[in-house]
Structure formats: structure tokens, C-alpha cells
Write an enzyme that holds these catalytic residues in place. Structure first.
Site, PDB file in Angstrom:
ATOM      1  CG  ASP A   1      -1.493   1.265   1.171  1.00 21.72           C
ATOM      2  OD1 ASP A   1      -2.183   2.188   0.281  1.00 21.72           O
ATOM      3  OD2 ASP A   1      -2.178   1.316   2.130  1.00 21.72           O
TER       4      ASP A   1
ATOM      5  CE1 TYR B   1       9.992  -6.773 -12.766  1.00 25.98           C
ATOM      6  CE2 TYR B   1       9.750  -9.527 -11.305  1.00 25.98           C
ATOM      7  CZ  TYR B   1       9.278  -7.726 -13.095  1.00 25.98           C
ATOM      8  OH  TYR B   1       8.413  -8.126 -14.011  1.00 25.98           O
TER       9      TYR B   1
ATOM     10  CG  ASP C   1      17.621  -5.312   1.841  1.00 27.80           C
ATOM     11  OD1 ASP C   1      17.492  -5.492   0.757  1.00 27.80           O
ATOM     12  OD2 ASP C   1      16.228  -6.031   2.144  1.00 27.80           O
TER      13      ASP C   1
ATOM     14  CG  ASP D   1      12.295  -4.844   6.361  1.00 26.98           C
ATOM     15  OD1 ASP D   1      12.533  -3.955   5.122  1.00 26.98           O
ATOM     16  OD2 ASP D   1      11.182  -5.329   7.250  1.00 26.98           O
TER      17      ASP D   1
END
Length: 341
Positions: A104, A167, A282, A318
Site C-alpha cells: 500500500d 525485481y 539486504d 527488516d
């Protein structure tokens, strides 16, 4: 050494434990985003790391900034403005049930940002390394142009550039990705990819490899890395190799190719029991940048990056909250994580 990363920082909303969206009554509120995750990793390693983005001047935008400042990331070059912080909803998978991610993020502050928002010449003063991912230009043509200007300014300033192809089919088509990333990759020195991204973005794939069947062909990945390096004149190409046994259990390793020496180095493989795989790539990127900035050999660099990422898979959220000594201890061990006496 100073590193700048550029991208979107989002609110992450997630049911507790392994609940599904349809059964959850509360959602955990944290922050994350590809390039921000890299900046946090580097800051935790003691690197002077700065994150650049655009965030609203309201309380949620400030919460996002505070989540980075908590770990020592330089947020002084973040532009304030716009109305929205992007959101992603994450439902963690387990066993045979895969994870679900719902975006979102339309009309977020960074998606609506303009090139004039960023003074890249000033941002890159005294900087040694710049990192971005393929997720960021996927936000729109305006952000492609921002990334292009950033890369040009980094090159002019003599800054090394790394890019994780990353991607995301939910954000743009393969054709759009190929056009934008073909342009941007001409500026990149170190490319990070995986077994799917090279194919999705550039149509380059390893032969005789089934990423879902758990079989990896090392020779095929050597070919992928060399094709990428030859096409874009990358100095180095890193390819992460994930073997998906289930949503809970993966094999995890990587290869790093050095074009100057034609050296291909494969890391040891870790068998992961996954707590949270978001940010795994990451954390690999952050580990690799740290290792290369500190002059590690090709083999030692890929071992450090993979060990850092293996540890991240055990951490909720994360951000990868580990230290250099913890990573080096795992990289120098037998890969099991057991205490070596």
C-alpha cells in the site's frame, strides 16, 4: 569510510507470530525498506552510513526516521515533504505455507518526489560508496530519473556504486525493469543479484538449475555472473543462492565474481531455520559492502556477506542487528552456529 543509500522507507504491518491476516486482531508496527536495511547493517558494523529518501513531516514520518537514528544511521539528508509513508503488510509463511506481502505504497512521499528534491552533489561530498536497489526506480519514471541523477553525480564524485537488482513484479513489468535497469547499470560497479532477478530483468539465466527443486549448478551461475559483468562492465557480481526446501527451511549460500581476476568464489552453505527472511538479501548487501570497503579478499568478502545474511534470517523485522564480531565468528566456524570450544 562513508556510505550513502537511497530508497523508500515503509511502515511494516505484520500479524504476531505466524497468524494469517484473516485471523489477526492486532498488527505489529515496525519499519523497513531495502536500502534502509543496508544502511542499518552498515551502521551496526561501525560504518558512517547515511540514508536518503523523502518522508512526510508528520509524526509517522518522524517515527520512520527515529527507527534509523536508533541504530546510528545518518538521517540528516532525508527530505521532508509529501503526505504518505508507504506501507507493506507482511504475513510470515511457515512450513509449506508461503509468505504473503501486500503493498500500500501508492502516492507515498518518495514515489511523488521530484529530481529537484535532492542535491546529489552535496550529498556525495566525502562519500566513498553509494547503494540503491531495483525496487526504487520501480516506483515511477520520476524516481528512475532521480536514480539516474544520483548515479551520474556519484560517478562524477568518484564514488563506488552498488545495486541489488531486486525485481518486484508487483511494481513494474519485466520490460519496464529491463529498460530502466539497462540504463542505470551502466554506472554500477558492483551488482548483486539472485537466481531469479538476472532472468527477470535481463533474460540471463543459469542452465540446469531448478531453484524450487533444491538443485544448484555452480557452473551455470559462473556463466550468469560473467554475462552480467561483460554486458555492463561490472567490477564484481554477487549472486545469492537460495535453496527453498520449505518456507521455514532454506539452504543459503552465494558466489562472488571478480571480473579483473576472473575469480569465482563460492561461500559455504548454511542450512537455515527461518525466523524472518525479509531483509535477508539486504543484509547480504550490507555485509558485502562492508567487506569490500575493508579490503577483504573475494573469498572472505562473500563469506562475510553470507554469514551476515544467515544471521539476519534469525532476527525479527527488516533490520539486521548483528555486530562484526558475531558475523566473523560464524563465518570462521563450521556454519552450524554452535559454540566452538
Amino acid at each position: 569510510m562513508k556510505v550513502v543509500t537511497f530508497g523508500e522507507l515503509m511502515v511494516r504491518l505484520q500479524p504476531y507470530n505466524y497468524e494469517r491476516f484473516v485471523q489477526a486482531s492486532t498488527l505489529e508496527f515496525t519499519f523497513g525498506g531495502g536500502e534502509a536495511n543496508v544502511a542499518v547493517s552498515l551502521a551496526n558494523y561501525g560504518v558512517d552510513a547515511a540514508f536518503v529518501t523523502k518522508l512526510p513531516a508528520h509524526a509517522i514520518g518522524q517515527c520512520a526516521i527515529n527507527s534509523l537514528r536508533r541504530y546510528g544511521v545518518d538521517t540528516s539528508m532525508i527530505v521532508r515533504g509529501g503526505d504518505r509513508v508507504g506501507i507493506y503488510y507482511n504475513e510470515k509463511g511457515a512450513s509449506q505455507r508461503g509468505s504473503v506481502c501486500i503493498y500500500d505504497r501508492a502516492n507515498s512521499a518518495i514515489q511523488l518526489a521530484q529530481p529537484s528534491d535532492f542535491d546529489w552533489e552535496k550529498i556525495f561530498e566525502g562519500v566513498d560508496w553509494f547503494h540503491f536497489t531495483g525496487i526504487t526506480p520501480a516506483l515511477g519514471e520520476n524516481v528512475v530519473e532521480i536514480c539516474r541523477q544520483a548515479c551520474k553525480a556519484a560517478k562524477k564524485a568518484g564514488v563506488k556504486i552498488s545495486c541489488d537488482l531486486n525485481y518486484r513484479g508487483k511494481l513494474w513489468t519485466r520490460e519496464q525493469a529491463r529498460a530502466a535497469m539497462t540504463d542505470l547499470c551502466q554506472y554500477v560497479d558492483v551488482c548483486i543479484s539472485n537466481e531469479e532477478d538476472a532472468k527477470d530483468v535481463f533474460g540471463i539465466e543459469a542452465e540446469a538449475t531448478d531453484i524450487y527443486g533444491g538443485t544448484l549448478n555452480h557452473e551455470g551461475y559462473k556463466s550468469v555472473a560473467k554475462q552480467l559483468a561483460d554486458k555492463f562492465h561490472f567490477e564484481k557480481v554477487a549472486i545469492t543462492l537460495r535453496e527453498s526446501h520449505s518456507a521455514s527451511d532454506n539452504g543459503w549460500s552465494a558466489m562472488l565474481y571478480d571480473a579483473a581476476t576472473n575469480e569465482y568464489c563460492f561461500s559455504k552453505k548454511y542450512e537455515l531455520r527461518i525466523i524472518d527472511r525479509v531483509g535477508g538479501g539486504d543484509s547480504f548487501g550490507g555485509g558485502l559492502i562492508y567487506a569490500l570497503l575493508n579490503g577483504k579478499s573475494t573469498q572472505d568478502a562473500v563469506e562475510f556477506a553470507v554469514a551476515a545474511s544467515a544471521l539476519k534470517h534469525s532476527i525479527e523485522g527488516d533490520y539486521n542487528m548483528v555486530t562484526v564480531s558475531e558475523v566473523e565468528k560464524l563465518a570462521g566456524g563450521d556454519g552450524s552456529g554452535r559454540i566452538q570450544r
